[in-house]
Motif scaffolding. Structure first.
Motif, short mmCIF file in Angstrom:
data_model
loop_
_atom_site.label_atom_id
_atom_site.label_comp_id
_atom_site.label_asym_id
_atom_site.label_seq_id
_atom_site.Cartn_x
_atom_site.Cartn_y
_atom_site.Cartn_z
N THR B 177 0.81 -1.21 0.00
CA THR B 177 0.00 0.00 0.00
C THR B 177 0.85 1.26 0.00
OG1 THR B 177 -1.49 -1.27 1.40
CG2 THR B 177 -1.98 1.06 1.14
N MET B 178 1.86 1.29 0.89
CA MET B 178 2.66 2.51 1.00
C MET B 178 3.53 2.72 -0.23
SD MET B 178 3.68 2.58 4.99
CE MET B 178 4.80 3.92 4.67
N ALA B 179 4.08 1.60 -0.76
CA ALA B 179 4.92 1.72 -1.94
C ALA B 179 4.08 2.18 -3.13
CB ALA B 179 5.60 0.39 -2.24
N GLU B 180 2.84 1.69 -3.21
CA GLU B 180 1.96 2.11 -4.30
C GLU B 180 1.73 3.62 -4.23
OE1 GLU B 180 -2.04 0.91 -4.16
OE2 GLU B 180 -2.44 1.86 -6.08
N ASP B 181 1.46 4.11 -3.00
CA ASP B 181 1.28 5.56 -2.83
C ASP B 181 2.49 6.32 -3.34
OD1 ASP B 181 -1.17 5.20 -1.78
OD2 ASP B 181 -0.56 5.42 0.32
N ALA B 182 3.68 5.80 -2.99
CA ALA B 182 4.91 6.47 -3.40
C ALA B 182 5.02 6.50 -4.92
CB ALA B 182 6.12 5.78 -2.78
N LEU B 183 4.67 5.36 -5.57
CA LEU B 183 4.79 5.28 -7.02
C LEU B 183 3.77 6.20 -7.71
CD1 LEU B 183 5.27 1.43 -7.51
CD2 LEU B 183 7.01 3.23 -7.64
N VAL B 184 2.54 6.18 -7.17
CA VAL B 184 1.48 6.96 -7.80
C VAL B 184 1.77 8.46 -7.71
CG1 VAL B 184 -0.95 7.63 -7.55
CG2 VAL B 184 -0.31 5.22 -7.59
N SER B 185 2.44 8.87 -6.61
CA SER B 185 2.64 10.31 -6.44
C SER B 185 3.81 10.84 -7.27
CB SER B 185 2.81 10.64 -4.97
OG SER B 185 3.94 9.98 -4.47
N VAL B 186 4.45 9.97 -8.06
CA VAL B 186 5.46 10.49 -9.00
C VAL B 186 4.71 11.28 -10.09
CG1 VAL B 186 7.12 9.83 -10.77
CG2 VAL B 186 7.08 8.61 -8.59
N PRO B 187 5.12 12.52 -10.36
CA PRO B 187 4.37 13.37 -11.29
C PRO B 187 4.17 12.72 -12.66
CG PRO B 187 6.06 14.62 -10.18
CD PRO B 187 6.26 13.21 -9.77
N GLU B 189 4.07 13.98 -15.50
CA GLU B 189 4.94 14.53 -16.55
C GLU B 189 6.15 13.63 -16.80
OE1 GLU B 189 3.74 16.16 -14.04
OE2 GLU B 189 2.63 17.90 -14.84
N LEU B 190 6.71 13.07 -15.69
CA LEU B 190 7.90 12.23 -15.84
C LEU B 190 7.58 11.00 -16.68
CD1 LEU B 190 9.52 12.34 -12.31
CD2 LEU B 190 10.25 13.47 -14.40
N ARG B 191 6.42 10.38 -16.38
CA ARG B 191 5.98 9.21 -17.14
C ARG B 191 5.84 9.56 -18.62
NH1 ARG B 191 2.86 8.49 -13.00
NH2 ARG B 191 3.27 6.61 -11.81
N LEU B 192 5.08 10.62 -18.86
CA LEU B 192 4.79 10.99 -20.24
C LEU B 192 6.06 11.34 -21.00
CD1 LEU B 192 1.53 13.06 -19.66
CD2 LEU B 192 1.78 10.68 -20.44
N ALA B 193 6.97 12.04 -20.31
CA ALA B 193 8.23 12.41 -20.95
C ALA B 193 9.00 11.16 -21.35
CB ALA B 193 9.06 13.26 -19.99
N SER B 194 8.97 10.17 -20.46
CA SER B 194 9.69 8.93 -20.73
C SER B 194 9.08 8.22 -21.94
CB SER B 194 9.65 8.05 -19.49
OG SER B 194 10.09 6.75 -19.81
N ALA B 199 10.52 5.13 -24.55
CA ALA B 199 10.77 4.07 -23.57
C ALA B 199 9.54 3.18 -23.46
CB ALA B 199 11.09 4.67 -22.21
N THR B 200 9.79 1.89 -23.23
CA THR B 200 8.67 0.98 -23.02
C THR B 200 8.17 1.14 -21.59
OG1 THR B 200 10.13 -0.76 -22.29
CG2 THR B 200 9.60 -0.71 -24.63
N LYS B 201 7.08 0.43 -21.29
CA LYS B 201 6.48 0.54 -19.96
C LYS B 201 7.46 0.06 -18.88
CE LYS B 201 1.98 0.56 -18.09
NZ LYS B 201 0.58 0.45 -18.37
N VAL B 208 12.67 5.20 -14.55
CA VAL B 208 12.18 6.55 -14.24
C VAL B 208 11.36 6.58 -12.94
CG1 VAL B 208 10.76 8.47 -15.05
CG2 VAL B 208 12.19 7.18 -16.66
N ILE B 209 10.32 5.75 -12.92
CA ILE B 209 9.39 5.83 -11.78
C ILE B 209 10.07 5.43 -10.47
CG2 ILE B 209 7.13 5.16 -10.90
CD1 ILE B 209 6.89 6.54 -13.53
N ILE B 210 10.70 4.24 -10.48
CA ILE B 210 11.29 3.76 -9.22
C ILE B 210 12.37 4.71 -8.71
CG2 ILE B 210 12.59 1.87 -8.16
CD1 ILE B 210 10.83 -0.06 -9.62
N PRO B 211 13.33 5.13 -9.57
CA PRO B 211 14.30 6.10 -9.04
C PRO B 211 13.64 7.37 -8.52
CG PRO B 211 15.03 5.24 -11.15
CD PRO B 211 13.65 4.73 -10.94
#
Lengths: 333, 308
Positions: B177-187, B189-194, B199-201, B208-211
């Motif tokens: 649960t907590m790790a999911e919150d951390a991942l979801v709160s990554v902006p 824009e970073l995903r879309l830029a990647s 870049a693949t999923k 990108v997301i994990i770092p």
């Protein structure tokens, strides 16, 4: 200003919590009049108890060895009509005495050893005078797993090594395998621990506590689980716990003598020991339900004790307890 | 600068209604209560531990370096207990950490709304199981399983591995649960830029997301570790009931919490040095978990600064 007032009131009410004081007091209200349960003469000079007419709660704590017996007596007491609440905490004889003589929280202390002088003095300090009621006899059982095929008998010297300095079974007896001994013994507050230390180590706890691979628990079922689990495990506890698990455990003969009722009765089994209840005259008088329960206990314990796995105390000892009961209740019966 | 923003003036000026003040005061008292309770616990722990450490039989150095814990006979080295606590907690994190992270990645990046709707409540059920049930699960399922896998002679009936693995299962939902919150709160824009860079999923997730969520994830693991260290019922039932300094997780060893349970269950008298020892251990536990929580807060605070 008002807020300050509210906060300070709250602080005052919280203070006892923060200070961690023991707020439990002995609030025995005098209900001496409630002796409706007395009914004519019963067993051994004691009055007969009618559990239907007994009310109020009874609090007991102490030996895990006595626990199954007290539990059975309490069940029968309830079956015959007692409607109050009876608690039996299985916490070890020492802790049972602690609650009875220091905190004064309990009405009855269950014990698998006689009360110590120090504990008697503690009781005196809170105005209690412990009365000893003998209820039965236990054959302390030294047990191994059914998978253990080599150990059948142990002398007291062998027991002393098994539960202290020896690392492997072969250290104790060359005929036994060269495997590490795993020990499962009752905790240090248990009467069983004290009794074993007394019999085998001249009352010293150090040798047992400095042994390797040692596990201690006040919960005898944890010990049973552990001993079952390995052919190289060994432990000891009250006979009732052996009897209950006889399918998976082997009991060792001590000095070649089996733990049978004949050997316990005639005193030849080396690890036979008495089981007690302790209470106090003023508790029995102010909480007559306690007197009623002890009366009931002393009257019918012999009909139940073998079902639990212990052995009846000799009649003289039981009679001594009954006389003590009458003495405690003298004048209000 | 938002800290200096003034509150909007109250519509009725200074004449606020009485019941509003009552409600406000009540809420304030409850907030204060939780703080007072925490302070109370800390005060009692410190005071009772002081009784322990001021006992002439106890030497501070021995407490931290001694290799035998047997207070009844004056041996106060708490290393065996610490060692057992660390063994169970590290095993728990080794199992629960990666599993929880995988679950979180799946939930945050891959799962459809429908699977999420099924998976999340199931995880929450796992989190709601009483720890005593986990304890018996360890004793009656995990231990026999380990004994069949590694041989009855190698695995003792009570062992730290079994307890550790089950604690791992216990903390899995919390980590997920907590790790999911951390991942979801990554902006976003970073995903879309990647993705825009081709870049693949999986590349986006791993590179990108994990770092980007790393500080939030570390905070998660630290909190989970502190939960594992404090876990009591499972170790009391399955890890063993005697202090033992051993590196072998298949042997029985008692943890700090396990010892506290055994002693408070009636093993020794009040007002004795061995009884006071449980408060000293409680204090050590408190300090460890408190530090972990503090570090985890700092780490996740750092994370928020970076992207907000």
């Amino acid at each position: 200003m008002k807020r300050l007032l509210v906060i300070s009131i709250m602080l005052v009410t919280l203070l006892p919590l923060v200070a961690g004081g023991k707020t439990e007091q002995n609030t025995t209200t005098a209900t001496v009049n409630n002796l409706a349960w007395l009914e004519g003469p019963g067993v051994g000079g004691l009055p007969e108890v009618n559990p239907l007419k007994v009310s109020g709660s009874i609090i007991t704590a102490g030996s895990s060895t006595v626990f199954p017996l007290s539990e059975r007596m309490a069940e029968r007491f309830k079956q015959e009509g007692y409607s109050g609440a009876i608690t039996i905490d299985s916490i070890g004889s020492g802790a049972g005495f602690e609650r009875f003589t220091v905190a004064g929280e309990t009405d009855i202390a269950n014990a698998s050893r006689p009360i110590k002088e120090k504990e008697r003095a503690n009781a005196q300090a809170i105005g209690r005078k412990p009365l000893e009621f003998r209820v039965g006899t236990d054959a302390l059982s030294v047990v191994v797993s059914k998978q253990n095929t080599f150990a059948k008998n142990a002398t007291k010297q062998e027991l002393a090594k098994l539960f202290s300095t020896a690392n492997t079974w072969s250290d104790v007896n060359p005929a036994w395998p060269n495997e590490a001994i795993q020990r499962f013994i009752p905790g240090t507050d248990s009467g069983t621990f004290d009794y074993f230390a007394e019999e085998i180590f001249t009352a010293k706890a150090e040798p047992m506590l400095s042994a390797n691979n040692l596990q201690l628990s006040e919960d005898d079922n944890i010990l049973v689980q552990g001993i079952k689990g390995s052919p190289y495990a060994i432990g000891f506890f009250g006979y009732a716990y052996y009897a209950e698990n006889a399918g998976e455990l082997n009991i060792l003969d001590i000095e070649g003598i089996q733990a049978t009722s004949a050997n316990v009765d005639n005193g030849t089994y080396p690890l036979a020991r008495p089981l007690f209840l302790y209470s106090d005259a003023s508790i029995m008088r102010s909480k007559p339900q306690v007197a009623a329960f002890i009366d009931f206990y002393l009257s019918y314990v012999n009909e139940e004790i073998t079902h639990v796995g212990y052995f009846p105390a000799n009649e003289q000892e039981l009679q001594k307890g009954r006389a003590l009961w009458l003495e405690a209740m003298d004048g209000i019966l | 600068m938002e800290y200096f923003e003034m509150k909007a003036p109250h519509p009725f000026g200074r004449k606020r209604r009485v019941h509003e003040r009552v409600i406000e005061t009540t809420l304030f008292i409850f907030a204060l209560l939780s703080i007072l309770i925490t302070v109370g616990i800390a005060v009692i722990l410190v005071r009772e531990s002081f009784l322990f450490f001021s006992d002439p039989a106890v030497r501070l150095l021995d407490f931290f370096t001694g290799k035998v814990w047997q207070p009844m006979i004056g041996l106060f080295g708490f290393l065996p207990l610490l060692n057992a606590t660390m063994t169970t907690s590290i095993i728990a994190i080794i199992l629960g950490g990666p599993l929880g992270l995988f679950v979180a990645i799946y939930l945050a990046e891959y799962a459809s709304e429908r699977t999420r709707g099924i998976l999340k409540p199931t995880l929450e059920v796992l989190a709601g199981i009483p720890t005593i049930v986990y304890g018996y699960f360890a004793l009656t399922f995990m231990t026999p399983l380990l004994r069949t896998l590694f041989g009855e002679t190698n695995v003792e009936i009570y062992n730290t591995a079994s307890a550790g693995l089950v604690i791992g299962i216990l903390i899995l939902p919390m980590i997920a649960t907590m790790a999911e919150d951390a991942l979801v709160s990554v902006p976003k824009e970073l995903r879309l830029a990647s993705y825009a860079l081709g870049a693949t999923k999986i590349e986006t997730t791993c590179k990108v997301i994990i770092p980007a969520a790393l500080s939030g994830l570390s905070a998660t693991f630290l909190l989970a570790l502190s939960r594992a260290i404090g876990e009591t019922m499972i170790v009391a039932l399955a890890a063993g009931a005697g202090p033992k300094l051993t590196a072998n997780p298949f042997k029985a060893a008692e943890t700090m919490t396990g010892y506290i349970v055994r002693i408070s269950g009636g093993d020794v008298s009040y007002n004795s040095v061995d009884y006071n020892s449980i408060f000293a251990l409680g204090l050590v536990l408190f300090v460890i978990t408190f530090t972990l929580n503090l570090v985890s807060r700092t780490v996740s605070g750092h994370f928020h600064q970076e992207y907000d």
